[in-house]
Design a protein around this motif. Structure first.
Motif, PDB file in Angstrom:
ATOM      1  N   VAL A 193     -12.408  14.724  49.967  1.00  0.00           N
ATOM      2  CA  VAL A 193     -11.020  15.376  49.861  1.00  0.00           C
ATOM      3  C   VAL A 193     -10.575  15.920  51.221  1.00  0.00           C
ATOM      4  CG1 VAL A 193      -9.419  16.880  48.557  1.00  0.00           C
ATOM      5  CG2 VAL A 193     -10.935  15.195  47.294  1.00  0.00           C
ATOM      6  N   TYR A 194     -11.644  16.730  51.415  1.00  0.00           N
ATOM      7  CA  TYR A 194     -11.415  17.588  52.913  1.00  0.00           C
ATOM      8  C   TYR A 194     -11.121  16.725  54.062  1.00  0.00           C
ATOM      9  CZ  TYR A 194     -12.260  20.893  56.769  1.00  0.00           C
ATOM     10  OH  TYR A 194     -12.322  21.823  57.655  1.00  0.00           O
ATOM     11  N   ARG A 195     -11.794  15.533  53.928  1.00  0.00           N
ATOM     12  CA  ARG A 195     -11.438  14.692  55.300  1.00  0.00           C
ATOM     13  C   ARG A 195     -10.114  13.917  55.122  1.00  0.00           C
ATOM     14  NH1 ARG A 195     -17.085  11.613  57.343  1.00  0.00           N
ATOM     15  NH2 ARG A 195     -17.902  13.301  58.609  1.00  0.00           N
ATOM     16  N   ALA A 196     -10.061  13.551  53.787  1.00  0.00           N
ATOM     17  CA  ALA A 196      -8.613  12.879  53.575  1.00  0.00           C
ATOM     18  C   ALA A 196      -7.374  13.452  53.716  1.00  0.00           C
ATOM     19  CB  ALA A 196      -8.675  12.337  52.030  1.00  0.00           C
ATOM     20  N   VAL A 197      -7.522  14.858  53.570  1.00  0.00           N
ATOM     21  CA  VAL A 197      -6.272  15.487  53.818  1.00  0.00           C
ATOM     22  C   VAL A 197      -6.421  15.945  55.239  1.00  0.00           C
ATOM     23  CG1 VAL A 197      -6.090  16.092  51.689  1.00  0.00           C
ATOM     24  CG2 VAL A 197      -7.289  17.850  52.932  1.00  0.00           C
ATOM     25  N   GLY A 198      -7.010  15.780  56.140  1.00  0.00           N
ATOM     26  CA  GLY A 198      -7.240  16.256  57.621  1.00  0.00           C
ATOM     27  C   GLY A 198      -7.812  17.171  57.869  1.00  0.00           C
ATOM     28  N   GLY A 199      -8.729  17.734  57.107  1.00  0.00           N
ATOM     29  CA  GLY A 199      -9.699  18.968  57.625  1.00  0.00           C
ATOM     30  C   GLY A 199     -10.531  18.731  58.745  1.00  0.00           C
TER      31      GLY A 199
END
Length: 297
Positions: A193-199
């Motif tokens: 999720v972190y990667r998916a939202v551009g973290g």
């Protein structure tokens, strides 16, 4: 690739093996009462387990909130289903650890009460205010890092015959084995999720670096405070000897090195292969004659 995202062919179609939400109920102190120092009469080990159990419910509730803050930004249907399963599993974990914590308080572990507070309490409102004022991405990065902690501990618990052989209350062992399996099942959900939202990578690594620095001191202080509130644990020489054994044992020895891999640029939780452990323990706990089949609701 993690079990949560493993793809298998069935009638020519790809099927995703999502983390499974298991409604379960443990029977602490039934049929036989729990011993006060329930891990092999080991004072610091028993208090370490108690402190971890105490911290799980508020921690996992916070993890759920951190992921939910980004739920509407997750567009991938597979990840959406994995997020739903993550939330379901963490919710059940919190419920069962709260039940264990109530038993521990009853048995004479008053420090556990510090983490056991109603959802409408002043402490809960303070936690929510802190979360709401913190950057949402930092909160999610903390969850992803904490999931690496729990997955690392879970792998050690499930892969070590020495840990499994430690004489402890059987129902507490059942709880932690079940919890460990599910932590490995969803170990990469918050990370994805972190990667998916551009973290960004720098924030992910920085948050883990801060947590890494404070891990041993904070947990050690927590265990010592827990022992200090337990008159039956006031045996300094025994506690010192057993603490040295705990740090040299299979749960703690080398732990920080394993945790440090998370700070490698480009790291992903699925880089650490644990599917074989998940499959083995799914059968041992929930197969046709699994140890916990009778615990399922």
């Amino acid at each position: 690739m993690s079990t949560a995202r493993a793809m298998t062919a069935t009638n020519g179609e790809a099927v995703t093996a999502y983390p499974k939400v298991r409604r379960i109920r443990f029977r602490f102190g039934d049929p036989q009462p729990m011993k006060h120092h329930f891990v092999e009469g080991d004072i610091p080990f028993s208090h370490l387990v108690a402190v971890l159990s105490a911290a799980f419910p508020p921690g996992e509730e916070s993890f759920i909130r951190s992921v939910r803050r980004f739920a509407d930004q997750v567009t991938d249907p597979v990840l959406k289903k994995r997020v739903a399963a993550f939330i379901g599993q963490e919710s059940v974990h919190g419920q069962e650890h709260r039940r264990l914590n109530e038993k521990l308080i009853e048995m004479g572990y008053p420090f556990v009460r510090l983490f056991t507070f109603p959802h409408d309490s002043r402490r809960q409102r303070l936690v929510l205010r802190i979360e709401n004022r913190a950057p949402a991405l930092a909160h999610l990065a903390m969850t992803a890092a904490a999931e690496h902690y729990t997955a690392t501990l879970a792998e050690r618990v499930l892969s070590s015959d020495e840990i499994q052989a430690i004489a402890e209350d059987p129902e507490v062992r059942n709880l932690f084995n079940w919890h460990a399996v599910e932590e490995l099942e969803h170990k990469s959900v918050a990370f994805d999720v972190y990667r998916a939202v551009g973290g960004p990578e720098w924030l992910r690594i920085s948050v883990m670096a801060v947590m890494y620095f404070f891990t041993i001191p904070v947990v050690t202080v927590g265990v010592l405070l827990s022992i200090a509130t337990d008159p039956r644990g006031w045996h300094p020489i025994t506690v010192l000897r057993q603490t040295i054994g705990l740090f040299r044992g299979p749960l703690v020895k080398g732990l920080m090195a394993d945790l440090r891999t998370y700070m490698r640029p480009g790291f992903h939780p699925d880089d650490i292969e644990t599917d074989y452990l998940v499959e083995r323990w799914r059968q041992e706990l929930f197969g046709a004659e699994g140890a916990l089949v009778g615990h399922l609701k």
